[in-house]
Design a protein around this motif. Sequence first.
Motif, PDB file in Angstrom:
ATOM      1  N   GLN A   1       0.792  -1.226   0.000  1.00 44.87           N
ATOM      2  CA  GLN A   1       0.000   0.000   0.000  1.00 44.87           C
ATOM      3  C   GLN A   1       0.824   1.275   0.000  1.00 44.87           C
ATOM      4  O   GLN A   1       0.379   2.280  -0.546  1.00 44.87           O
ATOM      5  CB  GLN A   1      -0.941   0.008   1.217  1.00 44.87           C
ATOM      6  CG  GLN A   1      -2.114  -0.944   1.102  1.00 44.87           C
ATOM      7  CD  GLN A   1      -3.134  -0.696   2.201  1.00 44.87           C
ATOM      8  OE1 GLN A   1      -2.815  -0.827   3.369  1.00 44.87           O
ATOM      9  NE2 GLN A   1      -4.334  -0.332   1.814  1.00 44.87           N
ATOM     10  N   HIS A   2       2.002   1.284   0.608  1.00 38.99           N
ATOM     11  CA  HIS A   2       2.732   2.535   0.773  1.00 38.99           C
ATOM     12  C   HIS A   2       4.133   2.449   0.160  1.00 38.99           C
ATOM     13  O   HIS A   2       4.855   1.463   0.352  1.00 38.99           O
ATOM     14  CB  HIS A   2       2.876   2.899   2.254  1.00 38.99           C
ATOM     15  CG  HIS A   2       1.581   3.274   2.905  1.00 38.99           C
ATOM     16  ND1 HIS A   2       1.071   4.543   2.854  1.00 38.99           N
ATOM     17  CD2 HIS A   2       0.692   2.522   3.609  1.00 38.99           C
ATOM     18  CE1 HIS A   2      -0.073   4.577   3.520  1.00 38.99           C
ATOM     19  NE2 HIS A   2      -0.325   3.353   3.977  1.00 38.99           N
TER      20      HIS A   2
ATOM     21  N   ASP B   1       4.605  10.195  -0.052  1.00 45.66           N
ATOM     22  CA  ASP B   1       4.012   8.873   0.163  1.00 45.66           C
ATOM     23  C   ASP B   1       3.084   8.551  -0.987  1.00 45.66           C
ATOM     24  O   ASP B   1       2.151   9.306  -1.287  1.00 45.66           O
ATOM     25  CB  ASP B   1       3.244   8.838   1.485  1.00 45.66           C
ATOM     26  CG  ASP B   1       2.607   7.474   1.745  1.00 45.66           C
ATOM     27  OD1 ASP B   1       3.068   6.480   1.144  1.00 45.66           O
ATOM     28  OD2 ASP B   1       1.640   7.415   2.533  1.00 45.66           O
TER      29      ASP B   1
ATOM     30  N   TRP C   1       0.303   6.126  -1.775  1.00 41.78           N
ATOM     31  CA  TRP C   1      -0.569   5.273  -0.966  1.00 41.78           C
ATOM     32  C   TRP C   1      -1.629   4.638  -1.853  1.00 41.78           C
ATOM     33  O   TRP C   1      -2.422   5.334  -2.486  1.00 41.78           O
ATOM     34  CB  TRP C   1      -1.215   6.118   0.136  1.00 41.78           C
ATOM     35  CG  TRP C   1      -2.164   5.360   1.028  1.00 41.78           C
ATOM     36  CD1 TRP C   1      -2.236   4.025   1.229  1.00 41.78           C
ATOM     37  CD2 TRP C   1      -3.191   5.935   1.844  1.00 41.78           C
ATOM     38  NE1 TRP C   1      -3.230   3.700   2.112  1.00 41.78           N
ATOM     39  CE2 TRP C   1      -3.833   4.861   2.510  1.00 41.78           C
ATOM     40  CE3 TRP C   1      -3.617   7.240   2.084  1.00 41.78           C
ATOM     41  CZ2 TRP C   1      -4.902   5.072   3.381  1.00 41.78           C
ATOM     42  CZ3 TRP C   1      -4.682   7.441   2.959  1.00 41.78           C
ATOM     43  CH2 TRP C   1      -5.304   6.361   3.602  1.00 41.78           C
TER      44      TRP C   1
ATOM     45  N   VAL D   1      -4.743   3.390  -1.673  1.00 38.29           N
ATOM     46  CA  VAL D   1      -5.872   3.402  -0.742  1.00 38.29           C
ATOM     47  C   VAL D   1      -6.799   2.234  -1.007  1.00 38.29           C
ATOM     48  O   VAL D   1      -7.193   1.510  -0.094  1.00 38.29           O
ATOM     49  CB  VAL D   1      -6.626   4.742  -0.864  1.00 38.29           C
ATOM     50  CG1 VAL D   1      -7.748   4.817   0.161  1.00 38.29           C
ATOM     51  CG2 VAL D   1      -5.680   5.919  -0.704  1.00 38.29           C
TER      52      VAL D   1
ATOM     53  N   THR E   1      -5.405   5.530  -5.923  1.00 39.59           N
ATOM     54  CA  THR E   1      -4.037   5.782  -5.473  1.00 39.59           C
ATOM     55  C   THR E   1      -3.886   7.253  -5.147  1.00 39.59           C
ATOM     56  O   THR E   1      -4.366   8.111  -5.890  1.00 39.59           O
ATOM     57  CB  THR E   1      -3.023   5.381  -6.542  1.00 39.59           C
ATOM     58  OG1 THR E   1      -3.229   4.024  -6.921  1.00 39.59           O
ATOM     59  CG2 THR E   1      -1.598   5.534  -6.028  1.00 39.59           C
TER      60      THR E   1
END
Length: 751
Positions: A429-430, A468, A470, A472, A477
Amino acid sequence: MPQLLLLQLFIFTYKRLWQSNCRLAVLSCGIGMLLVSTTVRAQNETVRITVRDSLSRTPLVGASVGIPGTSTGGQTNTSGIVMLTLSPPLGVVLTVTALGYRSQQVRLSTTTVTVLLAPAAEQIAEVVVTATRTNSRLEDLPTRVEVLGEEEMREENGIKPGNIASLLGDIAGTQIQPTSPTTGNADLRIQGLQGRYSQILRDGLPLLGGYAGGFGILQIPPLDLRQIELIKGSSSTLYGGGAIAGLVNLVSRTPTLGSPHYSWTVNQSTLRESNVNGFAAARNQQLGYTMYGGFTRQQAVDVDGDGFVDVPRLLNVTVHPRLFWYPTAYSQLVVGYTGTAESRRGGDAQRLREGLAAGSNHEYFVTNLLQRHTADAIYTQDSLGGGSLTLKGTASSFSRRVRTNTVGFDARQLSYFGEANYLRRFGTQHTLVGGLSLSGERLHPDAASYTPLLNSYSYATVGVFAQDDWQVLSSLTMQAGLRLDHHNRYGSFLLPRLALLYKATEHLTFRLNGGAGYRAPVPYVNELDEREYPYVLPLTGQRAERSLGTNGDINWSHSFASGLHLTLNQGFFYTRLNHPSTLGPDSQFPLLLSWRTQVQPVISQGLETYVRMEAAETEVYLGYVFTDARRRYNPVNPHVELAARHKLAAVLVREFSAHWGAGIEASYTGQQYLNNGEQTPGYPLVAALVRYRTGPWTVVLNGENLFDYRQTRREAVVLPPLDNPVFRPLWAPVEGRVINLSVNWRFRAKS
């Protein structure tokens, strides 16, 4: 919920643009987006088609198989297989296409078929963007990035091997603005704003700025580049000050393990320009290198016969060697040097031919002698604590000697940049990246010059940043970034940035970006006439320019069974530039020039629309850009000078065989406003090329401005007194029709 929020944002933006006299543009774009529909037709019998690489016999994933002229078809799965239901199957002709392969037509004689596709002459590689720091695939980026890849670099090398100026001008929302009718200088405008608001990087390192920005984009050859990445809008969060209108990252070519590559190009144009460029690259397990060398010679040409050259006399030599060291499988050190020496002379044509013997009636001349020396180093370690460490730095010296019949000055600018950043992925995710940077520039005028420059300065900026990426949701994104810069003279700048990517369906995506930017004032900018430099007073009481901007787009893309790939894109942009700096006669000393900060902002907003169609060996592009750029501090003449309100472009490219290809490009630049409020006429430009390839050889015959449109056909650009002339602003080409013939030889050994 994400669909609703994004839809509300786009409706709000269109409403703003509707209120800004954009009604016609919005209606046409909206209607275009609604004219898309697909149909699915049921059939009866099943056919199994397997698609493989003709050399390796490996399955091809995502190959398109279909019946031309119908919606019947599909794409191969991970095993290279697609199942189609047809009635009747026997005798049906299928078209099979895959990215990077030659298309093929197959007539069915059985219900189980294997198709072998041959790789195209140039394999199309996955596009990876480096400007956003995360080295992500283009289609996965929340930030809207436009990329010109290696194929475009090859094409431009056959059209204009000396520099990338015209290539940058072909991108929607950009404009190459000539700034001098005698020296050939030019600026890159993005979304209506002047070139000083654009940041140019080389491999993520700032390249041009301030006094060193002179002739910058006119000294970068396409043969030395792998790709060009353009991010539009306020983007100072990424690399610091300067990126108010956008940033351009020039990505250098790199060597390939076990596959040496050599290339050279010779070119001659009817405008009396000659080019000889060469490139070499090779690598083994531990060492590698690239080497570029180029020479350009341009004769002075008086196109319109008014006695003043429209194209300057030019000699340019550029070298760019780079050494690559791979100490481990996870680390790399790259060290490079770029050296450019250039002589550029313009003015009275007889003075250039005869010198002082031309007499007192032919006195005006302008000479620029330039030297640029840059050293850079980049170290990457991809296995450090589960992440990747990058250390990079550059130092550059730029000297410019200017001589005219009225002024003469010398100055040198020293620039430096260093950065350390660390990237790490946390799960799926990150992806986080953070770092520190230090940059600066120092201008040293030669006080012993005939008319010395009045400005000297020393700037230094330290910055810290974090970003970042991310994931989501699987379909959403978010890219969030924050940067804090501290400038030794203009204070601190907090620069947030946010980008969203929403994949509504397999074919439909939404992007929305917003960010802040700033620019520290400098006394000398590219649009200044050489004779004005010594009269610019030192900066006093100036404020840094700041910006807020947003841009976004809706993109719909679909591959049909017939082999047609269609892309529709509708974008918008909005930039607010606060505390804009303007140059004009000083209030106390009217013969001198001073910069002043305006209270009211500059606002640039508009729409970008394009349609791209690709089928087999044919590509069609249609684009339109509407730009409304206004100076709120000037209610009498509010329009930003020389920002074209309307720009249309059309491109048709066709590969007729493995050897022959051709293309035609047409554009229309709409009215522009001058500083005094006058409007210029719109004008068309048409270009065409024919290309022949055989083995390692490529021959290109190219024609630019085929209808020979010139501003000098409408008005004189040189005004008296002729010994110290006044020049009209340039809003159209002055060099006229140009035909060039280039020959390129390429060799790449296969590993």
